[in-house]
Design an enzyme around this catalytic site. Structure first.
Site, PDB file in Angstrom:
ATOM      1  N   TYR A 154       0.659  -1.382  -0.023  1.00  0.00           N
ATOM      2  CA  TYR A 154       0.040  -0.018   0.165  1.00  0.00           C
ATOM      3  C   TYR A 154       0.763   1.421  -0.124  1.00  0.00           C
ATOM      4  O   TYR A 154       0.024   2.351   0.185  1.00  0.00           O
ATOM      5  CB  TYR A 154      -1.006   0.085   1.339  1.00  0.00           C
ATOM      6  CG  TYR A 154      -1.815  -1.291   0.984  1.00  0.00           C
ATOM      7  CD1 TYR A 154      -2.869  -1.397   0.170  1.00  0.00           C
ATOM      8  CD2 TYR A 154      -1.890  -2.117   2.091  1.00  0.00           C
ATOM      9  CE1 TYR A 154      -3.525  -2.268   0.385  1.00  0.00           C
ATOM     10  CE2 TYR A 154      -2.556  -3.122   2.245  1.00  0.00           C
ATOM     11  CZ  TYR A 154      -3.540  -3.382   1.181  1.00  0.00           C
ATOM     12  OH  TYR A 154      -4.409  -4.453   1.228  1.00  0.00           O
ATOM     13  N   HIS A 179      -8.015   1.118  -6.122  1.00  0.00           N
ATOM     14  CA  HIS A 179      -7.324   0.184  -5.162  1.00  0.00           C
ATOM     15  C   HIS A 179      -5.688   0.524  -5.300  1.00  0.00           C
ATOM     16  O   HIS A 179      -5.323   0.741  -6.567  1.00  0.00           O
ATOM     17  CB  HIS A 179      -7.488  -1.093  -5.408  1.00  0.00           C
ATOM     18  CG  HIS A 179      -8.946  -1.524  -5.410  1.00  0.00           C
ATOM     19  ND1 HIS A 179      -9.481  -1.745  -4.109  1.00  0.00           N
ATOM     20  CD2 HIS A 179      -9.768  -1.851  -6.270  1.00  0.00           C
ATOM     21  CE1 HIS A 179     -10.730  -2.143  -4.390  1.00  0.00           C
ATOM     22  NE2 HIS A 179     -11.091  -2.041  -5.702  1.00  0.00           N
TER      23      HIS A 179
END
Length: 136
Positions: free
Chosen positions: A10, A87
């Site tokens: 991430y 995402h």
């Protein structure tokens, strides 16, 4: 937990970093953004529902709810504004259960795997959709 949770997937930017970059980019596009973050599915549904009639579009990263929530799908459909799904990681390179997205049924498009830059790209796409270019 952005910036600290699994930075290899991430990245190290925080939600505040991403929000600041999006506000700056939105300003350059003549858009105003509102941010909402919650770990509660019902709160996310309520936030989406509040967009109906007052927002021109939605950029959404529903996290794990992407793969499980018909309620979020229904809220996005009821909002009746274009939605872009984002995402940070490439969900198609991850566990097979992450390959399915309920959000995708309501979204004009999906951006995944490009880290926080995906939000900037989503703003660009949404700006084009708002201006009437259906091929954003």
């Amino acid at each position: 937990m952005l910036g600290t949770r699994q930075p290899e997937l991430y990245g190290t930017e925080t939600l505040a970093d991403i929000e600041a970059a999006c506000r700056t980019h939105a300003d350059s596009l003549g858009l105003t953004v509102e941010f909402s973050q919650t770990n509660m599915e019902g709160e996310l549904v309520t936030s989406i529902q509040k967009c109906r009639g007052r927002a021109v579009g939605i950029i959404i990263n529903a996290g794990a709810y992407t793969h499980t929530s018909v309620a979020i799908l229904d809220a996005l459909l009821a909002a009746e504004v274009p939605a872009i799904e984002v995402h940070l990681s490439n969900i198609h390179q991850r566990d097979s259960f992450r390959h399915h997205s309920y959000v995708a049924k309501a979204a004009k498009g999906m951006i995944c795997g490009l880290g926080s830059h995906g939000y900037i790209l989503a703003l660009d796409a949404l700006a084009r959709l708002i201006k009437g270019n259906a091929e954003a």
